[in-house]
Design a protein around this motif. Structure first.
Motif, PDB file in Angstrom:
ATOM      1  N   TYR A  48       0.568  -1.012  -0.034  1.00 15.99           N
ATOM      2  CA  TYR A  48      -0.057  -0.107  -0.050  1.00 15.99           C
ATOM      3  C   TYR A  48       0.922   1.139  -0.197  1.00 15.99           C
ATOM      4  CZ  TYR A  48      -3.891  -3.144   1.274  1.00 15.99           C
ATOM      5  OH  TYR A  48      -4.856  -4.139   1.312  1.00 15.99           O
ATOM      6  N   GLY A  49       0.585   2.207  -0.839  1.00 13.60           N
ATOM      7  CA  GLY A  49       1.101   3.489  -0.728  1.00 13.60           C
ATOM      8  C   GLY A  49       2.476   3.628  -1.481  1.00 13.60           C
ATOM      9  N   ARG A  50       3.115   2.374  -2.055  1.00 10.43           N
ATOM     10  CA  ARG A  50       4.289   2.549  -2.369  1.00 10.43           C
ATOM     11  C   ARG A  50       4.415   2.104  -4.022  1.00 10.43           C
ATOM     12  NH1 ARG A  50       8.685   2.426   0.701  1.00 10.43           N
ATOM     13  NH2 ARG A  50       8.356   3.681   2.601  1.00 10.43           N
ATOM     14  N   ASP A  51       3.310   2.363  -4.813  1.00  9.61           N
ATOM     15  CA  ASP A  51       3.133   2.118  -6.324  1.00  9.61           C
ATOM     16  C   ASP A  51       4.275   3.056  -6.873  1.00  9.61           C
ATOM     17  OD1 ASP A  51       1.688   0.213  -5.698  1.00  9.61           O
ATOM     18  OD2 ASP A  51      -0.371   1.439  -6.300  1.00  9.61           O
ATOM     19  N   ASN A  52       4.112   4.115  -6.687  1.00 11.78           N
ATOM     20  CA  ASN A  52       4.986   5.345  -7.416  1.00 11.78           C
ATOM     21  C   ASN A  52       6.661   5.180  -6.972  1.00 11.78           C
ATOM     22  OD1 ASN A  52       2.966   6.676  -8.383  1.00 11.78           O
ATOM     23  ND2 ASN A  52       2.714   8.211  -6.534  1.00 11.78           N
ATOM     24  N   ASP A  53       6.906   4.681  -5.524  1.00 17.21           N
ATOM     25  CA  ASP A  53       8.088   4.233  -5.330  1.00 17.21           C
ATOM     26  C   ASP A  53       8.598   2.877  -6.281  1.00 17.21           C
ATOM     27  OD1 ASP A  53       8.440   6.136  -3.643  1.00 17.21           O
ATOM     28  OD2 ASP A  53       7.725   4.958  -1.908  1.00 17.21           O
ATOM     29  N   LYS A  54       7.617   2.129  -6.388  1.00 16.01           N
ATOM     30  CA  LYS A  54       8.321   0.752  -6.977  1.00 16.01           C
ATOM     31  C   LYS A  54       8.390   1.142  -8.642  1.00 16.01           C
ATOM     32  CE  LYS A  54       6.048  -3.560  -8.586  1.00 16.01           C
ATOM     33  NZ  LYS A  54       5.077  -4.368  -8.659  1.00 16.01           N
ATOM     34  N   LYS A  55       7.472   1.861  -9.151  1.00 16.93           N
ATOM     35  CA  LYS A  55       7.761   2.227 -10.551  1.00 16.93           C
ATOM     36  C   LYS A  55       8.993   3.089 -10.835  1.00 16.93           C
ATOM     37  CE  LYS A  55       5.151   5.188 -14.199  1.00 16.93           C
ATOM     38  NZ  LYS A  55       3.838   5.954 -14.178  1.00 16.93           N
ATOM     39  N   ALA A  56       9.353   3.914  -9.794  1.00 14.74           N
ATOM     40  CA  ALA A  56      10.510   5.052  -9.962  1.00 14.74           C
ATOM     41  C   ALA A  56      11.752   3.912 -10.010  1.00 14.74           C
ATOM     42  CB  ALA A  56      10.652   5.729  -8.846  1.00 14.74           C
ATOM     43  N   VAL A 103      21.139   1.259  -6.971  1.00 16.06           N
ATOM     44  CA  VAL A 103      20.006   2.110  -6.714  1.00 16.06           C
ATOM     45  C   VAL A 103      19.606   1.862  -5.184  1.00 16.06           C
ATOM     46  CG1 VAL A 103      17.564   2.212  -7.048  1.00 16.06           C
ATOM     47  CG2 VAL A 103      19.093   1.832  -8.839  1.00 16.06           C
ATOM     48  N   PRO A 104      19.938   2.790  -4.475  1.00 11.02           N
ATOM     49  CA  PRO A 104      19.918   2.429  -2.816  1.00 11.02           C
ATOM     50  C   PRO A 104      18.382   2.577  -2.495  1.00 11.02           C
ATOM     51  CG  PRO A 104      20.846   4.399  -3.104  1.00 11.02           C
ATOM     52  CD  PRO A 104      20.606   4.197  -4.503  1.00 11.02           C
ATOM     53  N   ILE A 105      18.017   1.743  -1.583  1.00  8.65           N
ATOM     54  CA  ILE A 105      16.593   2.136  -0.895  1.00  8.65           C
ATOM     55  C   ILE A 105      16.950   2.067   0.703  1.00  8.65           C
ATOM     56  CG2 ILE A 105      14.319   1.161  -0.469  1.00  8.65           C
ATOM     57  CD1 ILE A 105      14.640  -0.660  -2.862  1.00  8.65           C
ATOM     58  N   GLY A 115      11.630  -0.771   9.440  1.00 10.52           N
ATOM     59  CA  GLY A 115      10.264  -0.851   9.888  1.00 10.52           C
ATOM     60  C   GLY A 115       9.408  -0.023   8.542  1.00 10.52           C
ATOM     61  N   VAL A 116       9.948   0.630   7.821  1.00  4.43           N
ATOM     62  CA  VAL A 116       9.334   1.390   6.711  1.00  4.43           C
ATOM     63  C   VAL A 116       8.865   0.590   5.463  1.00  4.43           C
ATOM     64  CG1 VAL A 116      10.221   3.792   7.635  1.00  4.43           C
ATOM     65  CG2 VAL A 116      11.312   2.436   5.862  1.00  4.43           C
ATOM     66  N   GLY A 117       9.479  -0.571   5.555  1.00  2.00           N
ATOM     67  CA  GLY A 117       9.023  -1.321   4.225  1.00  2.00           C
ATOM     68  C   GLY A 117       9.952  -1.439   3.259  1.00  2.00           C
ATOM     69  N   LYS A 118      11.425  -1.332   3.400  1.00  3.89           N
ATOM     70  CA  LYS A 118      12.252  -1.660   2.533  1.00  3.89           C
ATOM     71  C   LYS A 118      12.384  -2.827   1.916  1.00  3.89           C
ATOM     72  CE  LYS A 118      15.621  -0.032   5.161  1.00  3.89           C
ATOM     73  NZ  LYS A 118      14.833  -0.201   6.506  1.00  3.89           N
ATOM     74  N   THR A 119      12.549  -3.897   2.513  1.00  4.81           N
ATOM     75  CA  THR A 119      12.504  -5.450   2.123  1.00  4.81           C
ATOM     76  C   THR A 119      11.385  -5.747   1.277  1.00  4.81           C
ATOM     77  OG1 THR A 119      13.852  -5.799   3.975  1.00  4.81           O
ATOM     78  CG2 THR A 119      12.740  -7.688   2.852  1.00  4.81           C
ATOM     79  N   THR A 120      10.247  -5.245   1.576  1.00  7.29           N
ATOM     80  CA  THR A 120       9.047  -5.678   1.042  1.00  7.29           C
ATOM     81  C   THR A 120       8.866  -4.807  -0.465  1.00  7.29           C
ATOM     82  OG1 THR A 120       7.647  -5.584   2.981  1.00  7.29           O
ATOM     83  CG2 THR A 120       6.506  -5.278   0.902  1.00  7.29           C
ATOM     84  N   LEU A 121       9.270  -3.697  -0.290  1.00  9.41           N
ATOM     85  CA  LEU A 121       9.496  -2.893  -1.628  1.00  9.41           C
ATOM     86  C   LEU A 121      10.468  -3.583  -2.737  1.00  9.41           C
ATOM     87  CD1 LEU A 121       8.795  -0.481  -3.302  1.00  9.41           C
ATOM     88  CD2 LEU A 121      10.474   0.875  -2.166  1.00  9.41           C
ATOM     89  N   ALA A 122      11.648  -3.974  -2.097  1.00  8.36           N
ATOM     90  CA  ALA A 122      12.609  -4.669  -3.008  1.00  8.36           C
ATOM     91  C   ALA A 122      12.089  -5.940  -3.423  1.00  8.36           C
ATOM     92  CB  ALA A 122      14.007  -4.669  -2.159  1.00  8.36           C
ATOM     93  N   GLN A 123      11.388  -6.641  -2.719  1.00  5.92           N
ATOM     94  CA  GLN A 123      10.660  -7.898  -3.191  1.00  5.92           C
ATOM     95  C   GLN A 123       9.742  -7.631  -4.218  1.00  5.92           C
ATOM     96  OE1 GLN A 123       9.228  -9.312   0.726  1.00  5.92           O
ATOM     97  NE2 GLN A 123      10.976 -10.561   1.231  1.00  5.92           N
ATOM     98  N   MET A 124       8.865  -6.899  -4.180  1.00 11.78           N
ATOM     99  CA  MET A 124       8.058  -6.384  -5.044  1.00 11.78           C
ATOM    100  C   MET A 124       8.763  -6.207  -6.344  1.00 11.78           C
ATOM    101  SD  MET A 124       4.906  -6.757  -4.093  1.00 11.78           S
ATOM    102  CE  MET A 124       3.894  -6.998  -2.259  1.00 11.78           C
ATOM    103  N   VAL A 125       9.612  -5.146  -6.451  1.00 15.99           N
ATOM    104  CA  VAL A 125      10.545  -5.074  -7.518  1.00 15.99           C
ATOM    105  C   VAL A 125      11.295  -6.016  -8.068  1.00 15.99           C
ATOM    106  CG1 VAL A 125      12.592  -3.489  -8.410  1.00 15.99           C
ATOM    107  CG2 VAL A 125      11.084  -2.526  -6.904  1.00 15.99           C
ATOM    108  N   TYR A 126      11.810  -7.008  -7.290  1.00 15.97           N
ATOM    109  CA  TYR A 126      12.458  -8.170  -7.779  1.00 15.97           C
ATOM    110  C   TYR A 126      11.691  -9.131  -8.339  1.00 15.97           C
ATOM    111  CZ  TYR A 126      16.042 -11.983  -7.235  1.00 15.97           C
ATOM    112  OH  TYR A 126      17.023 -12.842  -7.213  1.00 15.97           O
ATOM    113  N   ASN A 127      10.629  -9.354  -7.863  1.00 18.04           N
ATOM    114  CA  ASN A 127       9.625 -10.227  -8.559  1.00 18.04           C
ATOM    115  C   ASN A 127       8.595  -9.785  -9.469  1.00 18.04           C
ATOM    116  OD1 ASN A 127       9.849 -12.877  -6.760  1.00 18.04           O
ATOM    117  ND2 ASN A 127      10.011 -11.175  -5.257  1.00 18.04           N
TER     118      ASN A 127
END
Length: 308
Positions: free
Chosen positions: A178-186, A204-206, A211-223
């Motif tokens: 939730y709320g990270r679609d733009n971050d994932k796209k970027a 590309v550093p994250i 607890g802010v969801g860095k790993t989850t965001l990276a997983q979404m991009v990776y997959n």
């Protein structure tokens, strides 16, 4: 507020509520009952904030709960500061009275019971009492809502240190973000940019607090499917607290070759890895990195530069 770790701010509020000067004022200003409720409920809310910050990225209800807690925390902080100021003002006003106490003993009580400054102070505090009622109701609402969110008590006193947690993997644990679609796209756009597609190896550093969801965001991009289409090889390495350059390099090699690496020398491992990656577009994710040692990063950077 979650971006600057809301739990730390809540801790400050809990400390303010434990102030001796505040409670001396509370007894004088007849607000002790309200402050007792605040102290009790906020302490229990404080106990689950760390868990809420871990879940906020993937749970919209928790995200909204933290947002409401942020707004409430600001309002509570404002009114506690006003009470602290008023407590100090009254303390200063009492000092001249102490010096004239002997004179006051000669004056009948009927003539000293009327105190204009006290009346003005009480009049000034009446609107604050109304604000306290509203804040208490909002705090009670947050207190009740936390039960339905399944939040657990986590000891966050170790904040600032690398958390002890199980290794991560590239597999998605959370079904949505939730709320990270733009971050994932970027991030995807950066990875697929012309610079990343050239002979240069882009980074590309994250970054952000725990607890802010860095790993989850990276997983979404990776997959994401487009990653498989663009990169011939992918590797996910969980680094954690100990940044061992040999182990990190071996993990990347084993990930791209699906074979165990027995080499003990960094040079041999890097030479073998370079052979495996040569001429290919590859994506490497280093997750849970806490290391700030410049020499360690330099060793990894030299290997990266060998492709350029």
């Amino acid at each position: 507020m979650a971006e600057i770790f809301l739990g730390a701010f809540v801790n400050v509020l809990v400390e303010k509520l434990a102030s001796g000067d505040l409670w001396n004022f509370a007894r004088t200003g007849q607000i002790g009952t309200q402050l007792t409720k605040w102290s009790n409920m906020l302490a229990q809310v404080q106990a689950v904030v760390a868990d809420a910050e871990e879940k906020q990225i993937t749970d919209l209800g928790v995200n909204l709960w933290l947002s409401d807690l942020e707004d409430l925390s600001y309002d509570m902080d404002d009114i506690l500061d006003e009470f602290a100021t008023e407590a100090l003002r009254r303390k200063v006003m009492e000092e001249p009275r102490a010096s004239t106490s002997k004179v006051r003993k000669l004056i009948p009580n009927c003539c000293t019971s009327f105190n204009p400054s006290t009346l003005v102070s009480d009049f000034r505090m009446r609107p604050k009492m109304d604000e306290m009622d509203k804040i208490t109701a909002r705090l009670q609402d947050l207190f009740n809502r936390k039960k339905g969110l399944g939040l657990k008590i986590i000891d966050a006193r170790g904040f600032g240190k690398a958390p002890q947690r199980p290794p991560t993997s590239s597999l998605k644990i959370e079904p949505c973000l939730y709320g990270r679609d733009n971050d994932k796209k970027a991030i995807i756009e950066l990875l697929l940019s012309d610079q990343s597609g050239s002979n240069k190896v882009g980074v590309v550093p994250i970054v952000g607090m725990g607890g802010v969801g860095k790993t989850t965001l990276a997983q979404m991009v990776y997959n994401d499917e487009i990653m498989d289409e663009h990169f011939e090889m992918k590797s996910w390495v969980c680094v954690s607290e100990v940044f061992d350059i040999i182990e990190v390099t071996k993990s990347i090699l084993e990930s791209v070759t699906s074979r165990t690496c027995e080499f003990k020398s960094l040079n041999l491992v890097q030479v073998e890895l370079k052979k495996a990656l040569a001429g290919k577009k590859f994506l490497v994710v280093l997750d849970d990195v806490w290391n700030e040692n410049h020499s360690d990063w330099s060793s990894l950077k030299k290997f990266k530069e060998s492709f350029q």
